[in-house]
Scaffold this motif. Structure first.
Motif, PDB file in Angstrom:
ATOM      1  N   ARG A   1       0.825  -1.208   0.000  1.00 13.34           N
ATOM      2  CA  ARG A   1       0.000   0.000   0.000  1.00 13.34           C
ATOM      3  C   ARG A   1       0.863   1.263   0.000  1.00 13.34           C
ATOM      4  NH1 ARG A   1      -5.316  -1.004   3.874  1.00 13.34           N
ATOM      5  NH2 ARG A   1      -6.317  -2.543   2.501  1.00 13.34           N
ATOM      6  N   ILE A   2       1.859   1.304   0.844  1.00 16.98           N
ATOM      7  CA  ILE A   2       2.719   2.487   0.889  1.00 16.98           C
ATOM      8  C   ILE A   2       3.572   2.565  -0.374  1.00 16.98           C
ATOM      9  CG2 ILE A   2       4.513   3.701   2.180  1.00 16.98           C
ATOM     10  CD1 ILE A   2       1.730   3.570   3.516  1.00 16.98           C
ATOM     11  N   GLN A   3       4.025   1.439  -0.881  1.00 18.05           N
ATOM     12  CA  GLN A   3       4.764   1.448  -2.146  1.00 18.05           C
ATOM     13  C   GLN A   3       3.889   1.981  -3.276  1.00 18.05           C
ATOM     14  OE1 GLN A   3       6.613  -2.275  -3.103  1.00 18.05           O
ATOM     15  NE2 GLN A   3       7.675  -2.426  -1.145  1.00 18.05           N
ATOM     16  N   SER A   4       2.615   1.615  -3.275  1.00 18.96           N
ATOM     17  CA  SER A   4       1.692   2.106  -4.307  1.00 18.96           C
ATOM     18  C   SER A   4       1.529   3.622  -4.207  1.00 18.96           C
ATOM     19  CB  SER A   4       0.330   1.430  -4.170  1.00 18.96           C
ATOM     20  OG  SER A   4       0.431   0.044  -4.418  1.00 18.96           O
ATOM     21  N   ALA A   5       1.460   4.125  -2.988  1.00 14.73           N
ATOM     22  CA  ALA A   5       1.333   5.569  -2.794  1.00 14.73           C
ATOM     23  C   ALA A   5       2.574   6.294  -3.293  1.00 14.73           C
ATOM     24  CB  ALA A   5       1.080   5.883  -1.324  1.00 14.73           C
ATOM     25  N   LEU A   6       3.753   5.734  -3.015  1.00 16.49           N
ATOM     26  CA  LEU A   6       4.995   6.345  -3.477  1.00 16.49           C
ATOM     27  C   LEU A   6       5.088   6.315  -5.004  1.00 16.49           C
ATOM     28  CD1 LEU A   6       7.493   4.970  -0.809  1.00 16.49           C
ATOM     29  CD2 LEU A   6       6.896   7.377  -1.183  1.00 16.49           C
ATOM     30  N   ALA A   7       4.682   5.213  -5.599  1.00  9.20           N
ATOM     31  CA  ALA A   7       4.694   5.116  -7.058  1.00  9.20           C
ATOM     32  C   ALA A   7       3.737   6.139  -7.664  1.00  9.20           C
ATOM     33  CB  ALA A   7       4.324   3.705  -7.496  1.00  9.20           C
ATOM     34  N   TYR A   8       2.575   6.294  -7.044  1.00  9.05           N
ATOM     35  CA  TYR A   8       1.610   7.293  -7.505  1.00  9.05           C
ATOM     36  C   TYR A   8       2.212   8.695  -7.413  1.00  9.05           C
ATOM     37  CZ  TYR A   8      -2.529  10.264  -7.665  1.00  9.05           C
ATOM     38  OH  TYR A   8      -3.444  11.251  -7.996  1.00  9.05           O
ATOM     39  N   ALA A   9       2.888   8.973  -6.291  1.00 13.55           N
ATOM     40  CA  ALA A   9       3.512  10.289  -6.115  1.00 13.55           C
ATOM     41  C   ALA A   9       4.575  10.536  -7.175  1.00 13.55           C
ATOM     42  CB  ALA A   9       4.118  10.383  -4.720  1.00 13.55           C
ATOM     43  N   ARG A  10       5.407   9.542  -7.415  1.00 14.24           N
ATOM     44  CA  ARG A  10       6.491   9.691  -8.395  1.00 14.24           C
ATOM     45  C   ARG A  10       5.928   9.982  -9.788  1.00 14.24           C
ATOM     46  NH1 ARG A  10       9.324   4.291  -9.292  1.00 14.24           N
ATOM     47  NH2 ARG A  10       7.332   4.013 -10.369  1.00 14.24           N
ATOM     48  N   ASP A  11       4.802   9.365 -10.123  1.00 14.58           N
ATOM     49  CA  ASP A  11       4.214   9.530 -11.450  1.00 14.58           C
ATOM     50  C   ASP A  11       3.364  10.796 -11.586  1.00 14.58           C
ATOM     51  OD1 ASP A  11       5.388   7.149 -12.198  1.00 14.58           O
ATOM     52  OD2 ASP A  11       3.589   5.947 -11.814  1.00 14.58           O
ATOM     53  N   ASN A  12       3.137  11.483 -10.461  1.00 15.78           N
ATOM     54  CA  ASN A  12       2.267  12.661 -10.502  1.00 15.78           C
ATOM     55  C   ASN A  12       2.888  13.852  -9.783  1.00 15.78           C
ATOM     56  OD1 ASN A  12      -0.581  11.672 -11.622  1.00 15.78           O
ATOM     57  ND2 ASN A  12       0.231  10.051 -10.309  1.00 15.78           N
ATOM     58  N   LEU A  13       4.192  13.990  -9.909  1.00 12.48           N
ATOM     59  CA  LEU A  13       4.883  15.052  -9.197  1.00 12.48           C
ATOM     60  C   LEU A  13       4.445  16.439  -9.652  1.00 12.48           C
ATOM     61  CD1 LEU A  13       8.531  13.650  -8.984  1.00 12.48           C
ATOM     62  CD2 LEU A  13       6.857  13.842  -7.139  1.00 12.48           C
ATOM     63  N   HIS A  14       3.920  16.538 -10.860  1.00 14.42           N
ATOM     64  CA  HIS A  14       3.499  17.841 -11.373  1.00 14.42           C
ATOM     65  C   HIS A  14       2.231  18.351 -10.705  1.00 14.42           C
ATOM     66  CE1 HIS A  14       1.358  14.777 -13.643  1.00 14.42           C
ATOM     67  NE2 HIS A  14       0.433  15.682 -13.916  1.00 14.42           N
ATOM     68  N   THR A  15       1.572  17.508  -9.911  1.00 15.45           N
ATOM     69  CA  THR A  15       0.325  17.896  -9.239  1.00 15.45           C
ATOM     70  C   THR A  15       0.609  18.258  -7.783  1.00 15.45           C
ATOM     71  OG1 THR A  15      -0.252  15.664  -8.490  1.00 15.45           O
ATOM     72  CG2 THR A  15      -0.895  16.282 -10.732  1.00 15.45           C
ATOM     73  N   ALA A  16      -0.435  18.693  -7.074  1.00 17.82           N
ATOM     74  CA  ALA A  16      -0.265  19.151  -5.684  1.00 17.82           C
ATOM     75  C   ALA A  16       0.065  18.012  -4.729  1.00 17.82           C
ATOM     76  CB  ALA A  16      -1.532  19.865  -5.218  1.00 17.82           C
ATOM     77  N   LEU A  17      -0.479  16.804  -4.971  1.00 17.40           N
ATOM     78  CA  LEU A  17      -0.200  15.616  -4.155  1.00 17.40           C
ATOM     79  C   LEU A  17      -0.523  15.835  -2.672  1.00 17.40           C
ATOM     80  CD1 LEU A  17       3.093  14.233  -5.744  1.00 17.40           C
ATOM     81  CD2 LEU A  17       0.812  13.244  -5.878  1.00 17.40           C
TER      82      LEU A  17
ATOM     83  N   LEU B   1      -2.748  10.709  -1.749  1.00 20.14           N
ATOM     84  CA  LEU B   1      -1.844   9.582  -1.483  1.00 20.14           C
ATOM     85  C   LEU B   1      -2.544   8.493  -0.694  1.00 20.14           C
ATOM     86  CD1 LEU B   1       1.405  11.564  -0.576  1.00 20.14           C
ATOM     87  CD2 LEU B   1       0.837  10.476  -2.746  1.00 20.14           C
ATOM     88  N   ALA B   2      -3.372   8.895   0.271  1.00 25.77           N
ATOM     89  CA  ALA B   2      -4.121   7.912   1.057  1.00 25.77           C
ATOM     90  C   ALA B   2      -5.080   7.136   0.168  1.00 25.77           C
ATOM     91  CB  ALA B   2      -4.877   8.619   2.182  1.00 25.77           C
ATOM     92  N   ASP B   3      -5.694   7.832  -0.774  1.00 21.64           N
ATOM     93  CA  ASP B   3      -6.607   7.162  -1.702  1.00 21.64           C
ATOM     94  C   ASP B   3      -5.849   6.154  -2.565  1.00 21.64           C
ATOM     95  OD1 ASP B   3      -9.341   7.014  -2.900  1.00 21.64           O
ATOM     96  OD2 ASP B   3      -8.254   7.666  -4.692  1.00 21.64           O
ATOM     97  N   ALA B   4      -4.646   6.506  -3.002  1.00 26.33           N
ATOM     98  CA  ALA B   4      -3.832   5.580  -3.795  1.00 26.33           C
ATOM     99  C   ALA B   4      -3.445   4.350  -2.985  1.00 26.33           C
ATOM    100  CB  ALA B   4      -2.577   6.282  -4.297  1.00 26.33           C
ATOM    101  N   ALA B   5      -3.328   4.521  -1.669  1.00 25.79           N
ATOM    102  CA  ALA B   5      -2.964   3.404  -0.786  1.00 25.79           C
ATOM    103  C   ALA B   5      -4.183   2.664  -0.257  1.00 25.79           C
ATOM    104  CB  ALA B   5      -2.141   3.923   0.388  1.00 25.79           C
ATOM    105  N   HIS B   6      -5.384   3.170  -0.593  1.00 21.61           N
ATOM    106  CA  HIS B   6      -6.643   2.570  -0.105  1.00 21.61           C
ATOM    107  C   HIS B   6      -6.697   2.572   1.415  1.00 21.61           C
ATOM    108  CE1 HIS B   6      -7.440   1.406  -4.226  1.00 21.61           C
ATOM    109  NE2 HIS B   6      -6.283   0.753  -4.266  1.00 21.61           N
ATOM    110  N   LEU B   7      -6.331   3.725   2.003  1.00 20.46           N
ATOM    111  CA  LEU B   7      -6.376   3.915   3.441  1.00 20.46           C
ATOM    112  C   LEU B   7      -7.024   5.263   3.729  1.00 20.46           C
ATOM    113  CD1 LEU B   7      -2.730   2.825   4.397  1.00 20.46           C
ATOM    114  CD2 LEU B   7      -4.817   1.554   4.954  1.00 20.46           C
ATOM    115  N   SER B   8      -7.499   5.437   4.948  1.00 20.98           N
ATOM    116  CA  SER B   8      -7.972   6.753   5.352  1.00 20.98           C
ATOM    117  C   SER B   8      -6.756   7.656   5.535  1.00 20.98           C
ATOM    118  CB  SER B   8      -8.746   6.670   6.665  1.00 20.98           C
ATOM    119  OG  SER B   8      -7.854   6.401   7.746  1.00 20.98           O
ATOM    120  N   PRO B   9      -6.924   8.978   5.418  1.00 20.18           N
ATOM    121  CA  PRO B   9      -5.772   9.871   5.600  1.00 20.18           C
ATOM    122  C   PRO B   9      -5.056   9.658   6.929  1.00 20.18           C
ATOM    123  CG  PRO B   9      -7.574  11.077   4.608  1.00 20.18           C
ATOM    124  CD  PRO B   9      -8.125   9.724   4.969  1.00 20.18           C
TER     125      PRO B   9
END
Length: 314
Positions: free
Chosen positions: A207-223, A228-236
């Motif tokens: 889950r945390i790896q998925s969030a990091l991968a999402y962040a790396r692929d979307n650095l141009h956005t506010a993030l 990130l929590a949504d990408a990890a399927h967790l509550s904030p």
């Protein structure tokens, strides 16, 4: 035909020979082979590698090679007097003299690195600096070119070193084609850091790896943390707690590290204006990016770009 010689000794690190594949594949990309690869040692004959198998070598007698590359070992390398004499000769007779990983100890023993900017495997950089105080160590670089002397970090960095040599000889387009053929994610610039933000965080759960991968692929956005929590399927709240537990950092700090790493790569490998780099990597403006660079590297973005350009002035 350019002669490339890999200088080895008993129990050298076998992975250093991965760099030879770059020259092998370069020969496939040109009408006529341009590189002739040799493996040389002081005694000649079979030389045991770090894996136990032996590699057949030629005894070095002359240093009339275009390029001599000294392979590293699995620790500090204590070169014999014969090897020291040979690399000193190679400095005067070869166009390029290089080391991979702890092969830098051989060049340092010969006095070749005195006053030069050099690098080696991060785990040995400070030891080498202490043993040879005249060396100008840049311990986080992938490779460095100082005059005719090239030095690289450890392990896979030898491939980056060889790709840079091919780029010098045959051009950037061919070097990029080789990197693609070798299935490299990207060809790393010499000034690029040996350290990876993703590796440093070392997230353990998917889950945390998925969030990091999402962040790396979307650095141009506010993030935001919510994204990130949504990408990890967790509550904030769950995400923030799990993220800090696994990485030792807050999500905001981790995202900044990823942004800085991506921005540094853009600064080193391209000529985009700083405003463009800041925008593409998610910094609100160039001033925020400048402050982040100072926190991470102790240097502003312009200095990082200038150092990367100096790397190739050989």
């Amino acid at each position: 035909m350019q002669k490339i010689a890999f200088l080895i000794y008993p129990d050298f690190q076998f992975m250093g020979l991965a760099a030879a594949t770059v020259f092998e594949f370069a020969n496939f990309e040109v009408p006529e082979p341009i590189y002739e690869i040799s493996y040389i040692s002081e005694t000649g004959g079979p030389i045991p590698t770090s894996l136990g198998m032996a590699l057949d070598t030629e005894a070095f007698r002359r240093a009339d090679f275009d390029t001599v590359i000294v392979c590293g070992g699995n620790g500090v390398v204590d070169a014999s007097p014969g090897v020291i004499d040979f690399v000193r000769l190679a400095l005067t007779q070869s166009r390029r003299l290089a080391s991979i990983c702890t092969g830098a100890y051989v060049l340092a023993d010969a006095g070749i690195l005195d006053g030069r900017q050099v690098t080696t495997h991060w785990a040995y950089a400070r030891d080498l600096q202490e043993r040879f105080p005249k060396v100008r160590m840049k311990e986080d670089r992938i490779f460095i070119v100082d005059g005719s002397v090239w030095t690289s970090a450890g392990m896979t960095a030898g491939i980056d070193l060889a790709l840079a040599m091919v780029e010098k000889d045959l051009g950037a387009d061919l070097a990029r084609a080789l990197a693609k053929k070798l299935v490299l994610h990207h060809r790393r610039a010499g000034g690029q850091s040996q350290f990876s933000a993703l590796l440093e965080m070392d997230a353990k759960s998917d889950r945390i790896q998925s969030a990091l991968a999402y962040a790396r692929d979307n650095l141009h956005t506010a993030l935001s943390v919510e994204q990130l929590a949504d990408a990890a399927h967790l509550s904030p709240r769950q995400f923030s707690r799990a993220f800090r537990s696994e990485t030792g950092q807050s999500p905001a700090k981790a995202v900044e590290n990823l942004r800085v790493e991506a921005a540094r790569l853009m600064m080193e490998q391209g000529r985009h204006p700083i405003e463009v780099v800041a925008r593409e990597t998610g910094f609100a403006d160039r001033e925020r990016m400048r402050r982040a660079f100072l926190r991470a590297f102790g240097q502003p973005p312009q200095a990082i770009r200038r150092n990367a350009q100096l790397t190739y002035q050989a």
